[in-house]
Design an enzyme around this catalytic site. Structure first.
Site, mmCIF file in Angstrom:
data_model
loop_
_atom_site.group_PDB
_atom_site.id
_atom_site.type_symbol
_atom_site.label_atom_id
_atom_site.label_comp_id
_atom_site.label_asym_id
_atom_site.label_seq_id
_atom_site.Cartn_x
_atom_site.Cartn_y
_atom_site.Cartn_z
ATOM 1 N N LYS A 211 7.096 10.262 -3.407
ATOM 2 C CA LYS A 211 7.326 9.566 -2.139
ATOM 3 C C LYS A 211 7.033 8.080 -2.291
ATOM 4 C CE LYS A 211 6.006 9.258 2.732
ATOM 5 N NZ LYS A 211 5.196 9.786 3.843
ATOM 6 N N GLU A 261 -0.024 5.232 14.997
ATOM 7 C CA GLU A 261 -0.738 5.904 13.901
ATOM 8 C C GLU A 261 -2.191 5.472 13.786
ATOM 9 O OE1 GLU A 261 -0.371 6.721 9.081
ATOM 10 O OE2 GLU A 261 1.244 5.719 10.157
ATOM 11 N N GLU A 305 7.471 15.778 3.711
ATOM 12 C CA GLU A 305 6.885 14.440 3.795
ATOM 13 C C GLU A 305 5.535 14.489 4.510
ATOM 14 O OE1 GLU A 305 7.912 10.040 5.722
ATOM 15 O OE2 GLU A 305 9.445 11.608 5.692
ATOM 16 N N GLU A 439 16.979 5.070 10.728
ATOM 17 C CA GLU A 439 15.612 5.319 11.191
ATOM 18 C C GLU A 439 14.871 4.003 11.427
ATOM 19 O OE1 GLU A 439 11.519 7.192 9.406
ATOM 20 O OE2 GLU A 439 13.316 8.436 9.252
ATOM 21 N N LYS A 443 13.251 2.786 14.999
ATOM 22 C CA LYS A 443 11.848 2.390 15.165
ATOM 23 C C LYS A 443 11.713 1.008 15.790
ATOM 24 C CE LYS A 443 9.996 5.384 11.552
ATOM 25 N NZ LYS A 443 9.470 5.506 10.166
#
Length: 454
Positions: A211, A261, A305, A439, A443
């Site tokens: 990743k 987050e 992920e 994506e 965002k």
């Protein structure tokens, strides 16, 4: 009237400063915080009305506490080439000045501390503000921090008094308005992005580095100036399930973020963190929203992920903790325009572990860097094409009793005639360049809709 209450609090604090001038030896602690209750005040409006720097704003995701702060009593700043040992030493020295849990240092760390970061922000910068306006639930207070250990106490008290005298009443924020866009530049470009995603998903590379979180800076050149605090207030209203914070160390530059987050939250020895990775859109109806959420929960790429992030965080916390527990299955965490996969993680820390140990262990997370950490960071450093600075860094506060840090995603850096927007996407086996690019657009949709009328 709120400002009359604030004026009264200011006069009371001035009187306490005068008493300190007469009897400075009457306080044993090396840091002193004077506090006075005030009536409710809109904190972002108050902060935007001040002319003292730094200007700092923080609101946690749970909305229980909110802080607007100005000036600096103490702080530390590293421009570049800072080692973990240097940061840890300064951090500990600042903490040792007082065990009072009311003192809070606010600030952040850059995403990659091996690179030169933004001017004024540096690799790491933390500030014990001179003045804080703090809301805890429905209770508001004005706090003044004084360093009794200063080399010249007379000057320290004079600076504290001056900061109080410069406090302005809260003016209403400018109403939201769309900016005139001169140009937009994306770095990397889509062509470069496509090449990077292809490199990361190539079998030979992906087997060793499963990743890499690639990101993009979107530079909006505008006519005129934008008020970062007005933008943050609008963003706050549209993404209420996020952390909101901002740092402005001079009139020229401001960094704001509306991030979903959490990096970690510590209350004494108890730690809370999370794995937040895997993304899809919100639906236009409740039924469509539920279909998209279910598809996200069933999607192998997004589940993989998120699982990588969970495993990494647990592995990093195990040596620091007596106990680590993590959700086995993800749930959906919903924001205004998108929804994420989320797993909660809790740990009971060993007695000798401090906040800087946690920052070293947990940041950058796999949700903003990748796995393995060093290999992913090396790829980003060499290939992404720009320096992230505090984007995807760690921002928050700490003191002896508690700390809370968010990951500075969904963020913007304001400069004269330019706004820099940042977004990233986790690239793993099976990632499609077009889908990941979209994506990024998803965002940024909320803040772009605040700023620009396309």
């Amino acid at each position: 009237m709120p400002f009359q209450s604030l004026l009264s609090a200011i006069e009371t604090l001035k009187g306490k400063i005068d008493s300190l001038k007469k009897q400075p030896s009457g306080v044993s602690d090396r840091l002193l915080q004077l506090s006075q209750d005030v009536d409710a005040i809109p904190l972002i409006s108050w902060l935007a009305s001040q002319q003292t720097y730094p200007r700092i704003y923080w609101q946690g995701r749970d909305k229980v506490e909110e802080v607007a702060a100005i000036g600096q009593c103490l702080g530390f700043y590293f421009e570049q080439d800072v080692s973990d040992q240097q940061l840890a030493a300064v951090y500990q020295r600042q903490r040792q000045l007082s065990d009072n849990p009311q003192f809070r240092y606010y600030g952040g760390l850059a995403f990659d501390r091996s690179l030169k970061s933004w001017p004024e922000f540096g690799q790491a910068r933390f500030v014990l503000p001179r003045v804080e306006l703090r809301r805890s639930a429905e209770h508001f207070s004005l706090k003044l921090n004084i360093n009794l250990d200063a080399a010249n106490l007379e000057n320290e008290l004079a600076e504290a008094l001056q900061c109080l005298q410069q406090i302005k009443p809260a003016r209403p924020l400018m109403p939201p308005h769309k900016l005139a866009l001169r140009s937009r530049h994306d770095l990397p470009t889509f062509e470069r992005w496509q090449s990077l995603v292809t490199q990361v998903t190539a079998p030979d590379f992906n087997q060793a580095t499963p990743k890499v979180v690639l990101s993009r800076i979107t530079q909006l050149d505008i006519h005129g100036q934008a008020d970062p605090w007005m933008v943050l207030a609008c963003w706050q209203g549209r993404n209420p399930n996020s952390f909101q914070f901002g740092f402005q160390f001079s009139p020229e530059h401001a960094f704001i973020s509306c991030s979903p987050e959490r990096l970690f939250r510590r209350r004494q020895r108890e730690l809370f963190t999370e794995a937040l990775a895997g993304t899809t859109l919100r639906g236009l109806s409740d039924e469509e929203d539920e279909v998209l959420a279910r598809a996200l929960l069933d999607d192998d790429k997004n589940k993989y992920e998120n699982q990588l992030v969970r495993e990494h965080i647990v592995d990093m916390l195990n040596p620091l903790s007596h106990y680590v527990g993590a959700d086995e299955l993800p749930r959906v965490f919903k924001l205004t325009h998108i929804q994420h996969l989320h797993r909660a993680i809790r740990a009971e820390l060993k007695g000798e572990i401090n906040d800087f140990d946690l920052l070293q262990a947990l940041h950058p997370t796999p949700a903003v860097g990748g796995l393995p950490r060093q290999a992913a960071m090396s790829f980003i450093r060499d290939q992404e094409g720009y320096h992230r600075g505090w984007y995807a860094g760690a921002c928050g506060y700490f003191n002896s009793l508690e700390s809370e840090f968010a990951v500075a995603i969904r963020s913007a850096l304001f400069e004269p005639n330019r706004i820099n927007l940042f977004a990233g996407a986790g690239i793993v086996a099976g990632s499609d360049p077009h889908a990941e690019w979209q994506e990024l657009e998803n965002k940024l949709a909320t803040i772009i809709s605040i700023l620009i009328d396309f």
